[in-house]
Design a protein around this motif. Sequence first.
Motif, PDB file in Angstrom:
ATOM      1  N   ALA A  20      13.453 -11.523  10.544  1.00 33.04           N
ATOM      2  CA  ALA A  20      12.915 -11.591   9.178  1.00 33.04           C
ATOM      3  C   ALA A  20      11.391 -11.693   9.203  1.00 33.04           C
ATOM      4  N   GLU A  21      10.777 -11.108   8.211  1.00 34.12           N
ATOM      5  CA  GLU A  21       9.336 -11.214   8.055  1.00 34.12           C
ATOM      6  C   GLU A  21       9.025 -12.290   7.029  1.00 34.12           C
ATOM      7  N   SER A  22       7.852 -12.836   7.131  1.00 30.94           N
ATOM      8  CA  SER A  22       7.437 -13.832   6.147  1.00 30.94           C
ATOM      9  C   SER A  22       7.240 -13.142   4.800  1.00 30.94           C
ATOM     10  N   PRO A  23       7.362 -13.884   3.708  1.00 30.54           N
ATOM     11  CA  PRO A  23       7.137 -13.277   2.388  1.00 30.54           C
ATOM     12  C   PRO A  23       5.752 -12.654   2.262  1.00 30.54           C
ATOM     13  N   GLU A  24       4.753 -13.261   2.890  1.00 27.74           N
ATOM     14  CA  GLU A  24       3.393 -12.719   2.823  1.00 27.74           C
ATOM     15  C   GLU A  24       3.312 -11.363   3.519  1.00 27.74           C
ATOM     16  N   ARG A  29       3.164  -5.427   3.128  1.00 26.31           N
ATOM     17  CA  ARG A  29       3.784  -4.133   3.437  1.00 26.31           C
ATOM     18  C   ARG A  29       4.031  -3.329   2.155  1.00 26.31           C
ATOM     19  N   GLU A  30       4.475  -4.015   1.102  1.00 25.58           N
ATOM     20  CA  GLU A  30       4.699  -3.322  -0.173  1.00 25.58           C
ATOM     21  C   GLU A  30       3.388  -2.781  -0.732  1.00 25.58           C
ATOM     22  N   GLU A  31       2.301  -3.554  -0.604  1.00 22.85           N
ATOM     23  CA  GLU A  31       0.992  -3.082  -1.074  1.00 22.85           C
ATOM     24  C   GLU A  31       0.549  -1.845  -0.295  1.00 22.85           C
ATOM     25  N   ILE A  32       0.727  -1.876   1.016  1.00 21.91           N
ATOM     26  CA  ILE A  32       0.327  -0.747   1.855  1.00 21.91           C
ATOM     27  C   ILE A  32       1.147   0.485   1.499  1.00 21.91           C
ATOM     28  N   SER A  33       2.442   0.289   1.315  1.00 15.47           N
ATOM     29  CA  SER A  33       3.312   1.406   0.966  1.00 15.47           C
ATOM     30  C   SER A  33       2.911   2.002  -0.386  1.00 15.47           C
ATOM     31  N   LEU A  34       2.609   1.156  -1.357  1.00 13.64           N
ATOM     32  CA  LEU A  34       2.182   1.637  -2.665  1.00 13.64           C
ATOM     33  C   LEU A  34       0.855   2.385  -2.568  1.00 13.64           C
ATOM     34  N   ALA A  35      -0.088   1.855  -1.803  1.00 13.26           N
ATOM     35  CA  ALA A  35      -1.375   2.529  -1.621  1.00 13.26           C
ATOM     36  C   ALA A  35      -1.162   3.906  -1.008  1.00 13.26           C
ATOM     37  N   PHE A  36      -0.272   3.992  -0.021  1.00 12.46           N
ATOM     38  CA  PHE A  36       0.013   5.273   0.607  1.00 12.46           C
ATOM     39  C   PHE A  36       0.626   6.247  -0.397  1.00 12.46           C
ATOM     40  N   ASP A  37       1.608   5.775  -1.169  1.00  8.15           N
ATOM     41  CA  ASP A  37       2.267   6.653  -2.142  1.00  8.15           C
ATOM     42  C   ASP A  37       1.306   7.113  -3.236  1.00  8.15           C
ATOM     43  N   LEU A  38       0.417   6.232  -3.693  1.00 10.69           N
ATOM     44  CA  LEU A  38      -0.591   6.633  -4.679  1.00 10.69           C
ATOM     45  C   LEU A  38      -1.515   7.695  -4.096  1.00 10.69           C
ATOM     46  N   THR A  75      -6.934   2.327  -0.102  1.00 11.47           N
ATOM     47  CA  THR A  75      -7.284   1.515  -1.252  1.00 11.47           C
ATOM     48  C   THR A  75      -6.243   1.703  -2.353  1.00 11.47           C
ATOM     49  N   VAL A  76      -6.056   0.677  -3.145  1.00 11.23           N
ATOM     50  CA  VAL A  76      -5.173   0.771  -4.304  1.00 11.23           C
ATOM     51  C   VAL A  76      -6.077   0.966  -5.519  1.00 11.23           C
ATOM     52  N   PRO A  77      -5.951   2.116  -6.190  1.00 14.12           N
ATOM     53  CA  PRO A  77      -6.835   2.382  -7.324  1.00 14.12           C
ATOM     54  C   PRO A  77      -6.514   1.501  -8.527  1.00 14.12           C
ATOM     55  N   THR A  78      -7.520   1.255  -9.324  1.00 13.06           N
ATOM     56  CA  THR A  78      -7.330   0.504 -10.569  1.00 13.06           C
ATOM     57  C   THR A  78      -6.695   1.413 -11.610  1.00 13.06           C
ATOM     58  N   VAL A  79      -6.192   0.829 -12.672  1.00  8.75           N
ATOM     59  CA  VAL A  79      -5.603   1.623 -13.756  1.00  8.75           C
ATOM     60  C   VAL A  79      -6.663   2.535 -14.389  1.00  8.75           C
ATOM     61  N   PRO A  80      -7.879   2.051 -14.670  1.00 10.27           N
ATOM     62  CA  PRO A  80      -8.882   2.975 -15.222  1.00 10.27           C
ATOM     63  C   PRO A  80      -9.186   4.154 -14.290  1.00 10.27           C
ATOM     64  N   LEU A  81      -9.200   3.919 -12.977  1.00 18.02           N
ATOM     65  CA  LEU A  81      -9.439   5.021 -12.045  1.00 18.02           C
ATOM     66  C   LEU A  81      -8.270   6.008 -12.061  1.00 18.02           C
ATOM     67  N   LEU A  82      -7.053   5.508 -12.126  1.00 18.77           N
ATOM     68  CA  LEU A  82      -5.893   6.401 -12.217  1.00 18.77           C
ATOM     69  C   LEU A  82      -5.969   7.261 -13.482  1.00 18.77           C
ATOM     70  N   ALA A  83      -6.432   6.680 -14.578  1.00 22.07           N
ATOM     71  CA  ALA A  83      -6.597   7.439 -15.822  1.00 22.07           C
ATOM     72  C   ALA A  83      -7.656   8.523 -15.645  1.00 22.07           C
ATOM     73  N   ARG A  84      -8.778   8.194 -14.994  1.00 22.44           N
ATOM     74  CA  ARG A  84      -9.821   9.197 -14.748  1.00 22.44           C
ATOM     75  C   ARG A  84      -9.300  10.320 -13.858  1.00 22.44           C
ATOM     76  N   LEU A  85      -8.530   9.948 -12.824  1.00 21.14           N
ATOM     77  CA  LEU A  85      -7.972  10.962 -11.924  1.00 21.14           C
ATOM     78  C   LEU A  85      -7.004  11.873 -12.675  1.00 21.14           C
ATOM     79  N   GLY A  99      12.698  -2.558  -7.774  1.00 20.48           N
ATOM     80  CA  GLY A  99      12.771  -3.385  -6.570  1.00 20.48           C
ATOM     81  C   GLY A  99      11.484  -3.269  -5.791  1.00 20.48           C
ATOM     82  N   SER A 100      11.610  -3.004  -4.510  1.00 21.74           N
ATOM     83  CA  SER A 100      10.414  -2.846  -3.685  1.00 21.74           C
ATOM     84  C   SER A 100      10.051  -1.370  -3.511  1.00 21.74           C
ATOM     85  N   SER A 101      10.686  -0.488  -4.269  1.00 24.03           N
ATOM     86  CA  SER A 101      10.407   0.945  -4.184  1.00 24.03           C
ATOM     87  C   SER A 101       9.595   1.395  -5.388  1.00 24.03           C
ATOM     88  N   ALA A 102       8.921   2.505  -5.189  1.00 27.64           N
ATOM     89  CA  ALA A 102       8.132   3.080  -6.277  1.00 27.64           C
ATOM     90  C   ALA A 102       8.176   4.587  -6.186  1.00 27.64           C
TER      91      ALA A 102
END
Length: 137
Positions: A20-24, A29-38, A75-85, A99-102
């Motif tokens: 098991a991994e720690s919650p942190e 890992r979820e943040e990294i995965s989201l950044a990659f998917d974005l 990097t994880v873009p901000t909502v205003p940056l996503l709107a500009r993009l 869940g943990s998917s996006a």
Amino acid sequence: MVSHARWKFARDEKVAQGIAESPEVERRREEISLAFDLGQAVYNRRVALGLSQTELARRAGMTQPQVSKLELGGTVPTVPLLARLARAMDAVFRMELFGSSARVRFTDLDGDAPEAAGRGPEEPEAVEDRAPRVAQG
């Protein structure tokens, strides 16, 4: 640098072994995965439009290195940056979280989305369909 697929495979192996991994660590890992998917969604849309990173940067009020870093999941873009993009790519930005998917994508204004990134529960992880990204200016 470890590829996203290798990193995910290593994590899945640990889970299968009952390690098991720690919650942190899991949160990070979820943040990294989201950044990659974005980043993948931006890359896919940019390439579908035939835009260079420099042209997208100009349209979105960014620099080419910022676009490159974003596309590589640095990097994880901000909502205003996503709107500009989205405006810069004549698209609608869509993000579905479950869940943990996006699922992240930029769709044509008429709703077409051949450039979807991220995997939903009904879509198994398929690394092969992710085009390799090369930084370009």
